[in-house]
Design a protein around this motif. Structure first.
Motif, PDB file in Angstrom:
ATOM      1  N   VAL A 117      48.618  18.197   2.368  1.00  0.00           N
ATOM      2  CA  VAL A 117      49.382  18.136   1.122  1.00  0.00           C
ATOM      3  C   VAL A 117      49.246  16.753   0.482  1.00  0.00           C
ATOM      4  CG1 VAL A 117      51.729  18.148   0.176  1.00  0.00           C
ATOM      5  CG2 VAL A 117      50.988  19.983   1.702  1.00  0.00           C
ATOM      6  N   THR A 118      49.353  15.708   1.275  1.00  0.00           N
ATOM      7  CA  THR A 118      49.232  14.345   0.750  1.00  0.00           C
ATOM      8  C   THR A 118      47.848  14.093   0.167  1.00  0.00           C
ATOM      9  OG1 THR A 118      50.839  13.543   2.361  1.00  0.00           O
ATOM     10  CG2 THR A 118      49.408  11.900   1.353  1.00  0.00           C
ATOM     11  N   ARG A 119      46.817  14.545   0.870  1.00  0.00           N
ATOM     12  CA  ARG A 119      45.439  14.317   0.434  1.00  0.00           C
ATOM     13  C   ARG A 119      45.090  15.110  -0.830  1.00  0.00           C
ATOM     14  NH1 ARG A 119      43.276  15.955   4.755  1.00  0.00           N
ATOM     15  NH2 ARG A 119      42.387  17.905   4.049  1.00  0.00           N
ATOM     16  N   LYS A 120      45.606  16.320  -0.953  1.00  0.00           N
ATOM     17  CA  LYS A 120      45.227  17.204  -2.061  1.00  0.00           C
ATOM     18  C   LYS A 120      46.088  17.056  -3.310  1.00  0.00           C
ATOM     19  CE  LYS A 120      41.813  19.346  -0.060  1.00  0.00           C
ATOM     20  NZ  LYS A 120      40.462  19.316  -0.584  1.00  0.00           N
ATOM     21  N   THR A 121      47.262  16.456  -3.184  1.00  0.00           N
ATOM     22  CA  THR A 121      48.169  16.342  -4.327  1.00  0.00           C
ATOM     23  C   THR A 121      47.688  15.270  -5.296  1.00  0.00           C
ATOM     24  OG1 THR A 121      50.038  17.052  -2.980  1.00  0.00           O
ATOM     25  CG2 THR A 121      50.550  15.886  -5.015  1.00  0.00           C
ATOM     26  N   ILE A 122      47.634  15.652  -6.560  1.00  0.00           N
ATOM     27  CA  ILE A 122      47.287  14.720  -7.641  1.00  0.00           C
ATOM     28  C   ILE A 122      48.538  14.599  -8.511  1.00  0.00           C
ATOM     29  CG2 ILE A 122      45.809  14.287  -9.618  1.00  0.00           C
ATOM     30  CD1 ILE A 122      43.750  16.206  -8.247  1.00  0.00           C
ATOM     31  N   ILE A 123      49.124  13.423  -8.545  1.00  0.00           N
ATOM     32  CA  ILE A 123      50.350  13.230  -9.325  1.00  0.00           C
ATOM     33  C   ILE A 123      49.992  13.239 -10.810  1.00  0.00           C
ATOM     34  CG2 ILE A 123      52.291  11.694  -9.818  1.00  0.00           C
ATOM     35  CD1 ILE A 123      52.076  10.704  -6.935  1.00  0.00           C
ATOM     36  N   PRO A 124      50.635  14.104 -11.605  1.00  0.00           N
ATOM     37  CA  PRO A 124      50.343  14.153 -13.037  1.00  0.00           C
ATOM     38  C   PRO A 124      50.617  12.809 -13.713  1.00  0.00           C
ATOM     39  CG  PRO A 124      51.588  16.082 -12.362  1.00  0.00           C
ATOM     40  CD  PRO A 124      51.584  15.144 -11.196  1.00  0.00           C
ATOM     41  N   GLN A 125      49.776  12.481 -14.671  1.00  0.00           N
ATOM     42  CA  GLN A 125      49.891  11.198 -15.360  1.00  0.00           C
ATOM     43  C   GLN A 125      51.238  11.038 -16.053  1.00  0.00           C
ATOM     44  OE1 GLN A 125      46.538  10.917 -17.999  1.00  0.00           O
ATOM     45  NE2 GLN A 125      45.065  10.757 -16.328  1.00  0.00           N
ATOM     46  N   TYR A 126      51.777  12.125 -16.593  1.00  0.00           N
ATOM     47  CA  TYR A 126      53.059  12.039 -17.286  1.00  0.00           C
ATOM     48  C   TYR A 126      54.164  11.594 -16.332  1.00  0.00           C
ATOM     49  CZ  TYR A 126      56.882  13.160 -20.425  1.00  0.00           C
ATOM     50  OH  TYR A 126      57.980  13.067 -21.227  1.00  0.00           O
ATOM     51  N   ALA A 127      54.142  12.120 -15.126  1.00  0.00           N
ATOM     52  CA  ALA A 127      55.156  11.733 -14.125  1.00  0.00           C
ATOM     53  C   ALA A 127      54.990  10.269 -13.743  1.00  0.00           C
ATOM     54  CB  ALA A 127      55.049  12.618 -12.892  1.00  0.00           C
ATOM     55  N   THR A 128      53.744   9.837 -13.594  1.00  0.00           N
ATOM     56  CA  THR A 128      53.488   8.435 -13.255  1.00  0.00           C
ATOM     57  C   THR A 128      53.945   7.518 -14.388  1.00  0.00           C
ATOM     58  OG1 THR A 128      51.590   9.109 -11.943  1.00  0.00           O
ATOM     59  CG2 THR A 128      51.718   6.788 -12.547  1.00  0.00           C
ATOM     60  N   ALA A 129      53.591   7.867 -15.616  1.00  0.00           N
ATOM     61  CA  ALA A 129      53.954   7.036 -16.772  1.00  0.00           C
ATOM     62  C   ALA A 129      55.459   6.919 -16.945  1.00  0.00           C
ATOM     63  CB  ALA A 129      53.324   7.605 -18.043  1.00  0.00           C
ATOM     64  N   ASN A 130      56.191   7.966 -16.592  1.00  0.00           N
ATOM     65  CA  ASN A 130      57.649   7.954 -16.731  1.00  0.00           C
ATOM     66  C   ASN A 130      58.362   7.621 -15.430  1.00  0.00           C
ATOM     67  OD1 ASN A 130      58.468   8.901 -19.566  1.00  0.00           O
ATOM     68  ND2 ASN A 130      56.737  10.197 -19.016  1.00  0.00           N
ATOM     69  N   GLN A 131      57.608   7.185 -14.439  1.00  0.00           N
ATOM     70  CA  GLN A 131      58.156   6.824 -13.128  1.00  0.00           C
ATOM     71  C   GLN A 131      59.098   7.900 -12.608  1.00  0.00           C
ATOM     72  OE1 GLN A 131      59.817   2.900 -13.330  1.00  0.00           O
ATOM     73  NE2 GLN A 131      57.824   1.951 -13.636  1.00  0.00           N
ATOM     74  N   PHE A 132      58.601   9.145 -12.657  1.00  0.00           N
ATOM     75  CA  PHE A 132      59.399  10.277 -12.223  1.00  0.00           C
ATOM     76  C   PHE A 132      58.794  10.875 -10.967  1.00  0.00           C
ATOM     77  CE2 PHE A 132      60.173  14.913 -12.319  1.00  0.00           C
ATOM     78  CZ  PHE A 132      61.520  14.878 -12.074  1.00  0.00           C
ATOM     79  N   GLY A 133      59.560  10.915  -9.901  1.00  0.00           N
ATOM     80  CA  GLY A 133      59.124  11.529  -8.657  1.00  0.00           C
ATOM     81  C   GLY A 133      60.149  12.544  -8.198  1.00  0.00           C
ATOM     82  N   ALA A 134      59.706  13.530  -7.465  1.00  0.00           N
ATOM     83  CA  ALA A 134      60.606  14.562  -6.963  1.00  0.00           C
ATOM     84  C   ALA A 134      59.916  15.273  -5.805  1.00  0.00           C
ATOM     85  CB  ALA A 134      60.948  15.563  -8.060  1.00  0.00           C
ATOM     86  N   THR A 135      60.656  16.103  -5.129  1.00  0.00           N
ATOM     87  CA  THR A 135      60.079  16.981  -4.120  1.00  0.00           C
ATOM     88  C   THR A 135      60.207  18.395  -4.638  1.00  0.00           C
ATOM     89  OG1 THR A 135      60.636  15.495  -2.305  1.00  0.00           O
ATOM     90  CG2 THR A 135      60.237  17.795  -1.740  1.00  0.00           C
ATOM     91  N   VAL A 136      59.082  19.096  -4.676  1.00  0.00           N
ATOM     92  CA  VAL A 136      59.056  20.468  -5.168  1.00  0.00           C
ATOM     93  C   VAL A 136      58.898  21.398  -3.965  1.00  0.00           C
ATOM     94  CG1 VAL A 136      57.843  22.103  -6.653  1.00  0.00           C
ATOM     95  CG2 VAL A 136      58.030  19.701  -7.342  1.00  0.00           C
ATOM     96  N   ASP A 137      59.760  22.397  -3.879  1.00  0.00           N
ATOM     97  CA  ASP A 137      59.718  23.351  -2.774  1.00  0.00           C
ATOM     98  C   ASP A 137      58.991  24.612  -3.232  1.00  0.00           C
ATOM     99  OD1 ASP A 137      61.297  21.577  -1.325  1.00  0.00           O
ATOM    100  OD2 ASP A 137      63.153  22.499  -2.022  1.00  0.00           O
ATOM    101  N   VAL A 138      57.935  24.969  -2.508  1.00  0.00           N
ATOM    102  CA  VAL A 138      57.168  26.173  -2.801  1.00  0.00           C
ATOM    103  C   VAL A 138      57.433  27.175  -1.685  1.00  0.00           C
ATOM    104  CG1 VAL A 138      54.863  27.138  -3.183  1.00  0.00           C
ATOM    105  CG2 VAL A 138      55.377  24.805  -3.939  1.00  0.00           C
ATOM    106  N   GLU A 139      57.860  28.369  -2.053  1.00  0.00           N
ATOM    107  CA  GLU A 139      58.122  29.427  -1.081  1.00  0.00           C
ATOM    108  C   GLU A 139      57.055  30.500  -1.200  1.00  0.00           C
ATOM    109  OE1 GLU A 139      61.967  31.185  -1.478  1.00  0.00           O
ATOM    110  OE2 GLU A 139      63.013  29.363  -0.904  1.00  0.00           O
ATOM    111  N   PHE A 140      56.770  31.153  -0.079  1.00  0.00           N
ATOM    112  CA  PHE A 140      55.871  32.297  -0.093  1.00  0.00           C
ATOM    113  C   PHE A 140      56.144  33.168   1.118  1.00  0.00           C
ATOM    114  CE2 PHE A 140      53.591  28.895   2.083  1.00  0.00           C
ATOM    115  CZ  PHE A 140      53.073  29.504   3.211  1.00  0.00           C
TER     116      PHE A 140
END
Length: 176
Positions: free
Chosen positions: A53-76
């Protein structure tokens, strides 16, 4: 990273009248953790999942520019044959994080071993947490989140957003 597991075993009711037999067959039997421990496994274990997950995740530029971080939960649902189904976000955020979390978890298809009850594979609900750490900020106020969602909706209409999505696709292709 945590997993929330609910085991679903599809069974029919043997004593149900014929009219209700079809409905009963579609109704799942849910086992609690006290009854069984059918944990599905990611190939390589929890550490390998975190690294993937760490290696494959690309943080969107908008989140980086706005210094916004979060944890997203994906269920399946992980079915006994190993296929993943019903992928969805259990805690929608914004700013492209939801879409990226879904993309990353989608990449894990084929890397799961289903949970077992008495040696038999069973359908299991799995939750994978995808963290987006931007300047170590992972919590914002409700008001700030509402502002971000509004400004992100406006941002999505700009040529800059289209350019960001194209750059993101290039990065995704480079990962393969």
């Amino acid at each position: 990273m945590r997993f929330v597991l609910t085991v679903i075993l599809l069974t029919g009711l043997l004593s149900a009248p014929a009219a209700h037999a079809q409905m009963a067959a579609a109704r799942p039997t849910i086992f609690t953790e006290e009854e069984t421990n059918p944990e599905p496994l990611f190939r390589g274990g929890l550490t390998a999942l975190r690294e993937f997950v760490t290696r494959k995740t690309i943080i969107p530029q908008y989140a980086t520019a706005n210094q916004f971080g979060a944890t997203v939960d994906v269920e399946f649902i992980l079915w006994p044959d190993g296929r993943m189904d019903s992928l969805h976000i259990s805690n929608p955020v914004c700013c492209g994080l939801d879409e990226e979390a879904l993309r990353v978890v989608e990449l894990t298809r084929g890397s799961w071993t289903p949970g077992l009850i008495k040696g038999q594979p069973v359908a299991t609900r799995v939750e994978v947490n995808v963290p987006f750490l931007v300047n170590y900020q992972t919590s914002v106020s409700v008001k700030r989140l509402a502002e971000l969602r509004t400004s992100f909706a406006d941002y999505q209409k700009t040529p800059m957003y289209r350019a960001e999505r194209e750059a993101h696709e290039v990065l995704v292709k480079q990962q393969k």
